[in-house]
Design an enzyme around this catalytic site. Sequence first.
Site, short mmCIF file in Angstrom:
data_model
loop_
_atom_site.label_atom_id
_atom_site.label_comp_id
_atom_site.label_asym_id
_atom_site.label_seq_id
_atom_site.Cartn_x
_atom_site.Cartn_y
_atom_site.Cartn_z
N GLU A 192 -1.98 7.07 8.13
CA GLU A 192 -2.98 8.05 7.38
C GLU A 192 -3.96 8.66 8.21
OE1 GLU A 192 -3.66 5.69 3.92
OE2 GLU A 192 -5.48 5.14 4.61
N LYS A 213 0.77 -1.17 -0.12
CA LYS A 213 0.21 -0.15 -0.04
C LYS A 213 0.96 1.16 0.12
CE LYS A 213 -3.61 -2.07 2.76
NZ LYS A 213 -4.78 -2.61 1.80
N HIS A 248 -14.00 -3.55 8.92
CA HIS A 248 -13.41 -3.11 7.53
C HIS A 248 -13.35 -3.92 6.54
CE1 HIS A 248 -11.58 0.10 9.79
NE2 HIS A 248 -10.87 -0.79 10.62
N ARG A 304 -7.33 -7.85 -9.30
CA ARG A 304 -8.00 -9.17 -9.44
C ARG A 304 -9.56 -8.79 -9.72
NH1 ARG A 304 -10.47 -9.15 -4.68
NH2 ARG A 304 -9.23 -8.27 -2.92
P1 ADP Z 1 -7.62 -3.74 2.84
O1 ADP Z 1 -6.58 -4.53 1.83
O2 ADP Z 1 -7.66 -4.48 3.78
O3 ADP Z 1 -9.00 -3.88 2.02
P2 ADP Z 1 -7.99 -0.93 2.70
O4 ADP Z 1 -6.93 0.18 2.71
O5 ADP Z 1 -8.83 -1.04 1.25
O6 ADP Z 1 -7.48 -2.37 3.20
O7 ADP Z 1 -8.98 -0.59 3.71
C1 ADP Z 1 -10.15 -1.20 4.21
C2 ADP Z 1 -11.31 -0.31 5.05
O8 ADP Z 1 -10.82 0.14 5.83
C3 ADP Z 1 -11.75 0.52 3.81
O9 ADP Z 1 -13.00 -0.07 2.86
C4 ADP Z 1 -12.44 1.70 4.78
O10 ADP Z 1 -13.68 1.33 5.20
C5 ADP Z 1 -11.41 1.77 5.84
N1 ADP Z 1 -10.41 2.65 5.59
C6 ADP Z 1 -9.15 2.45 5.00
N2 ADP Z 1 -8.65 3.65 4.98
C7 ADP Z 1 -9.17 4.37 5.68
C8 ADP Z 1 -9.09 5.74 6.06
N3 ADP Z 1 -7.96 6.61 5.82
N4 ADP Z 1 -10.16 6.38 6.71
C9 ADP Z 1 -11.13 5.81 7.28
N5 ADP Z 1 -11.43 4.52 6.82
C10 ADP Z 1 -10.37 3.91 6.10
P1 ADP Z 2 -13.08 -7.79 -2.03
O1 ADP Z 2 -12.47 -6.35 -1.91
O2 ADP Z 2 -12.91 -8.45 -3.44
O3 ADP Z 2 -14.33 -7.66 -1.68
P2 ADP Z 2 -12.25 -9.03 0.14
O4 ADP Z 2 -10.76 -8.74 0.68
O5 ADP Z 2 -13.45 -8.88 0.84
O6 ADP Z 2 -12.00 -8.84 -1.39
O7 ADP Z 2 -12.23 -10.57 -0.16
C1 ADP Z 2 -11.22 -11.23 -0.67
C2 ADP Z 2 -11.06 -12.34 0.26
O8 ADP Z 2 -11.76 -13.51 0.31
C3 ADP Z 2 -9.68 -12.83 0.39
O9 ADP Z 2 -8.64 -12.09 0.82
C4 ADP Z 2 -9.63 -14.32 1.16
O10 ADP Z 2 -9.57 -14.15 2.43
C5 ADP Z 2 -10.98 -14.54 0.62
N1 ADP Z 2 -11.09 -15.62 -0.41
C6 ADP Z 2 -10.13 -16.10 -1.06
N2 ADP Z 2 -10.75 -17.06 -1.75
C7 ADP Z 2 -12.02 -17.47 -1.47
C8 ADP Z 2 -13.03 -18.33 -2.01
N3 ADP Z 2 -12.79 -19.01 -3.05
N4 ADP Z 2 -14.18 -18.18 -1.55
C9 ADP Z 2 -14.51 -17.32 -0.38
N5 ADP Z 2 -13.39 -16.50 0.01
C10 ADP Z 2 -12.30 -16.36 -0.45
MG MG Z 3 -9.33 -2.81 0.42
#
Ligand code: ADP
Ligand code: ADP
Ligand code: MG
Length: 667
Positions: A200, A116, A235, A297
Amino acid sequence: MLESVLIANRGEIACRIIRTAKRLGMRTIAVYSEADADALFVRMADEAHLIGPAPARESYLQIERILDVAKRTGAACIHPGYGFLSERAEFAEACAQNGIVFVGPPASAIRAMGLKDAAKALVQQAGVPVVPGYHGSKQDPDFLRQKAYEIGYPVLIKAVAGGGGKGMRRVEKAADFDAALESAQREASSAFGDPRVLVEKYILAPRHIEIQVFADQEGNVVHLFERDCSLQRRHQKVIEEAPAPGMTPEMREIMGKAAIEAARAVGYVGAGTVEFIADGREGLRPDRFYFMEMNTRLQVEHPVTEAITGLDLVELQFQVASGDWLPFNQDDLEIHGHAVEARLYAEDPEKEFLPSTGKLWALDFPEDEGLRIDTGVQAGDEVTPYYDPMIAKVIAHGATREEALSRLAEALGDTVVAGPKTNVAFLKKLCEAREFRKGQFDTGYIDRNMEQLGAAPQAADPESVRLGVLRLLEHDFDLRNYRSTVQVGSAETAWDDHDGFQLAGPRRQGFPIKVDGERTEAVLEWPDPSAHHAALNVAVRWGDGVSHLIEDYMPLDPRGFAMTDDGVIVLREGRQTRIAMYDPFDIDLEHMDGGDSIKAPMHGKLIALFVQPGDRVEKGQRLAVVEAMKMEHVLIAPADGEVAEIAAEPGAQVAEGARLIVLKTEE
Ligand code: ADP
Ligand code: ADP
Ligand code: MG
C-alpha cells in the site's frame, strides 16, 4: 451478570481484569505458566491453576488446557485480554462449543478482520476509506513490483496476517523492492506462518489515529472517541493519548462514523478498535484518513479512553457479554480533559532498545490524583525472557493536554525501577519534547530524534560510580566519622590495606569493582588521620586509566539506590549504573582463550547461523541471528578473523551471555 471469569492471560492485563471483576462481585480464576507461579495476578485471583511450562505455546496458547480449567472450575466466561488467544477465532468457537461465554466478538468477526487484505476489501465495500494499494491475492514478485510502481513510491509492504509491527517494510524506490519483499515474506512466515503480503501507499507525515468502538448484541454500536498513537518505534506504540491533538469535532464525527460502519460490516459485538492512518502533512483533514486494520479485542491503551470518558471498558465488556444493552447512546458520551499513557518497558534505549530481563531490585511508583499505574509486577519479581517485557503502563489525566503531559513527565521522574534497564528516562524526555508538546509529531518523530531522547550509547556516569562506591562503603562503615572508618578499614575487611601504611598524610587503598559488568578499580583515599574532619576521596579508574576525583562525603539519599545481591544499583537521571564488588582471584575464563566470544545478547532462540568453524570472516559480517521476545538480533563480527568454534546449534534456546561463536581475531 456473569458469576465468574477465567482470565486467559497474564501480567498487567490479567491484574486489570481481575480488579474490575472483583468489584463486580465475580469469582476470578487465573491460569498461569510455571514461570508465573508467584506472579501478582496469580496472587490476586480467587483461584489459580497451572497450565504448563513457561513458553506461551505450551501454556497461555493451549486452548484445550485452558478450557479444561474453565470446565472444572465452572467459569461462566473467559476474558482473553490482549495478545495470546484474544484474536483467535477458533478459541472463541471452542468457548461457545463448551457453553462458556467468550468476552469478545463472535468468531466470525474475528475471522473477517483477521487478515488485513480481506478486512480492507470488506470495509471498503462498506464505504470506509482504505489506504490505496493492492490487497488482492496475487503474490508474484513481478506483479507486486508493478503494483508498487502504479501506487507510487514510497510504499509499505505488509504481512496480511501481521501484528505487533512485524512483517512490514517501507520501500523508497523500485530498486529496493525485491529485497524488501523477500525479507517481509520471510519475517511473515516465521512470525505468523503465512508469507502473504499486501502493498500500500506509504502515507506521509503519518498520524496513527484509532477509534474505540463498542457494540452490544442487539446491534447498537457507538464509538468512544479517538486515541492518537503516533509516537511509535518500529511500528509499535510508545505513548498514546486521547483526544488526538488537532482533532476537530467535524473530523471526529466522520472518523467515528467510519469506525462504526467497519464494525457493523462484520456484525461486531463488544470492545474493538478501528485503526486509521491519517496524512498529517496539512494537519488532520476529513478527506485524508484511511482504514488500516481492526483489532478485535481490548487494546493495551484502553485506559486513556477510560480516563476521558469515565467508563470502565472491562465492565462494559462483561455487560455486553452477558447480553445487556449498552447503557448509553452516542449522544450521552462526552470527553473530559486529556489523558496520556506511557508504556514502561524493560529494555535498554542505549542499546537499541534490547529487551532487558532480571530481578526488579526496586520498583516504586508515585501516587497522585489523576495518575493511574497498571502493572503486573512488584519489587522482587523477575522480568523473564518468555513474555512481553512491559513493566507497567503509566497513565496521567488532566484538564488539558499540557497538564496531563506534565503530570506524566513528573510521575516518570518519580518512578523508581532498578534491575532490568528501562525506557523510563526516554519516556520522560518524550513527554517533555518541545514539538511533541506542541502537537507537532507523526509516527517518524521518535526515529528522527533518537539522540536528543537519550537513545544512544552513553559512557558510564562518573558521578553514579562515585555515589555507588560511597553507598557500598556506607553500607559497611560509618562514614560520618572517618576515625572509626580508618580503624575498621585497617582491621579484617574485604578491602584490607595492601599498600603502604603511612604515618602521616592521606592513605590509599585500592579495591576491585565492576561498573556495569566492566572491571575496574576504586581507590579510596583515607583522610589524613591527624586532621579532625577531612574529605574522604574515592578515585575510580576504568577504561584507559581515566580517574575521577571525588569531593566531600555527604549523606546519601536512599531513594537513589537499590541494593542487589552483589552490590548496588545507582539511579540517577533515569539511568541505572550497577556497581558490584568482585573477587579478583576468580578465574576469568572469558579472557583466557585469546579469542573473541560472540555471546547471546539476551535469552532467546538461535534462529540462524551463517558461519562454520574455519570460515574467515570480515569485520561487520553477519554471523548469526538470535530471536527474543518481539525482535530479531543480528550478531556481527567485531573484527576480521577466523571462526574457531561454534558453541550452539540453530534452533537452540540460549541464555543471556551464553557463548555462541568463538572468533580468532587479528589485531
Ligand atoms: P499491526 O498489525 O502490526 O499493528 P498496522 O497495519 O496497524 O499493523 O500498522 C502498524 C503501524 O505501521 C501503524 O500504526 C503505522 O504507524 C504504520 N503504518 C501502517 N500502514 C501505514 C501506511 N500505509 N503508511 C504509513 N504508515 C503506516
Ligand atoms: P495494541 O494495538 O493493543 O497496542 P499491540 O500490538 O501494541 O496492541 O500489543 C499487543 C501485543 O501485546 C501482542 O501482540 C503481544 O505481543 C503482547 N502481549 C500479549 N499479551 C501480553 C501481556 N499479557 N502482557 C504484555 N504484553 C502482551
Ligand atoms: Mg495495528
